[in-house]
Design a protein around this motif. Structure first.
Motif, mmCIF file in Angstrom:
data_model
loop_
_atom_site.group_PDB
_atom_site.id
_atom_site.type_symbol
_atom_site.label_atom_id
_atom_site.label_comp_id
_atom_site.label_asym_id
_atom_site.label_seq_id
_atom_site.Cartn_x
_atom_site.Cartn_y
_atom_site.Cartn_z
ATOM 1 N N UNK A 169 -25.313 -19.925 117.302
ATOM 2 C CA UNK A 169 -24.011 -20.291 117.824
ATOM 3 C C UNK A 169 -22.939 -19.955 116.807
ATOM 4 N N UNK A 170 -21.720 -19.873 117.262
ATOM 5 C CA UNK A 170 -20.619 -19.555 116.361
ATOM 6 C C UNK A 170 -20.029 -20.839 115.789
ATOM 7 N N UNK A 171 -19.389 -20.718 114.647
ATOM 8 C CA UNK A 171 -18.674 -21.864 114.085
ATOM 9 C C UNK A 171 -17.564 -22.312 115.027
ATOM 10 N N UNK A 204 -25.983 -20.602 112.563
ATOM 11 C CA UNK A 204 -24.544 -20.721 112.834
ATOM 12 C C UNK A 204 -23.820 -19.571 112.152
ATOM 13 N N UNK A 205 -22.995 -18.872 112.900
ATOM 14 C CA UNK A 205 -22.251 -17.742 112.362
ATOM 15 C C UNK A 205 -20.881 -18.233 111.880
ATOM 16 N N UNK A 206 -20.591 -18.104 110.586
ATOM 17 C CA UNK A 206 -19.295 -18.561 110.054
ATOM 18 C C UNK A 206 -18.125 -17.876 110.747
ATOM 19 N N UNK A 257 -26.625 -12.290 111.218
ATOM 20 C CA UNK A 257 -25.468 -12.672 110.404
ATOM 21 C C UNK A 257 -25.253 -14.192 110.404
ATOM 22 N N UNK A 258 -26.182 -14.922 111.027
ATOM 23 C CA UNK A 258 -26.059 -16.381 111.094
ATOM 24 C C UNK A 258 -26.576 -17.023 109.807
ATOM 25 N N UNK A 259 -26.164 -18.246 109.590
ATOM 26 C CA UNK A 259 -26.626 -19.047 108.456
ATOM 27 C C UNK A 259 -27.648 -20.064 108.963
ATOM 28 N N UNK A 260 -28.684 -20.287 108.178
ATOM 29 C CA UNK A 260 -29.772 -21.172 108.587
ATOM 30 C C UNK A 260 -30.024 -22.250 107.527
#
Length: 285
Positions: A169-171, A204-206, A257-260
């Protein structure tokens, strides 16, 4: 309109054209006997207009080909299932739709989901669900069975412990005013805890990340055989391999490109900090 829907409509139109030609009728003659404008026949045959069941039965009766009716009506219903207006999809209430999705998910050992504007249903808390369902009832005129819908959506969340689920999901989805601030803060607290679920991979994508694919809309990939796509007016069910492959590639690009894990929790924590500061500032005012 997705290509598999267009192709299905063209296939139906071709078969109706065959029935007309086998009867030795011109398009103008068939239209005249049916009481239609001639352009309707050509649009249906070219796949530019979807016939109704009544249209098909009238067409085949004029062409003396009623024996083809069952097959062509079944083909029409299959086409309609791929593109279903929300007004029709949830006319029986939000609970029914949640149970339908749960049935599809229960047959999937692998689920991939992307959301760009809301918290995904599989991760929502009841107060957030209530806000989402209230808007569905208002916009699409669904039957008001919100509390039953919440129970059904909560049952869907069992899949988080039964299948391999990868959600990106996006920020922006954390920040949009899709629920009152107090509910959103509670939702984000729960979301942070969800990053530790053993069978869930949550990314989550910043906000300022450079996107490898433009996040046009949310979608849900079940195994490698079905993609559910939500638009404002309808839900698309895509089953054509080429289309599924495209969505899988887009998902992989977004997931890359997401953060985990800890990094995802940091993004959530930053948004929560800002929301709490806004709440405190508002209280001081």
């Amino acid at each position: 309109m997705s290509s598999n829907i267009r192709q299905a409509r063209e296939s139906l139109g071709f078969k109706l054209r065959e029935a007309r030609l086998d009867a030795g009728l011109s398009g103008k003659e068939l239209a005249g006997r049916a009481g239609w404008q001639a352009s309707k026949v050509s649009k249906i045959e070219l796949g530019k207009q979807t016939p109704t069941e009544a249209d098909i039965r009238t067409w085949l009766e004029i062409a003396n080909a009623q024996e083809r009716g069952a097959d062509l009506v079944a083909e029409l219903r299959s086409l309609e299932s791929k593109y279903m207006e929300w007004r029709r999809r949830i006319r029986d209430g939000v609970r029914v739709r949640q149970e339908e999705i749960r049935e599809l998910e229960s047959r999937s050992g692998r689920i991939r989901s992307f959301q760009c504007s809301v918290i995904p249903g599989l991760l929502q808390i009841p107060p957030y669900m209530r806000e989402r369902f209230k808007r569905s009832v208002h916009i699409w005129g669904a039957r008001d069975d919100i509390e039953e819908g919440i129970k059904a959506r909560l049952k869907r969340q069992d899949i988080l412990y039964e299948a391999d689920v990868h959600i990106v999901m996006t920020e922006a989805a954390l920040r949009y005013g899709t629920a009152p601030r107090e509910i959103l803060m509670e939702q984000l607290d729960r979301l942070s805890l969800a990053t530790s679920l053993p069978r869930l991979k949550l990314g989550i994508i910043p906000l300022r990340e450079s996107y490898a694919a433009t996040p046009l809309h949310g979608f849900h990939i079940l195994e490698d055989h079905t993609v559910l796509v939500e638009t404002f007016a309808a839900e698309l069910t895509l089953v054509q391999p080429g289309e599924i492959e495209i969505y899988a590639k887009v998902f992989d690009a977004l997931a890359s490109i997401a953060r985990y894990g800890r990094d995802a929790r940091s993004v959530i924590a930053q948004v929560l900090t800002e929301l709490r500061a806004e709440a405190e500032s508002g209280d001081c005012d």
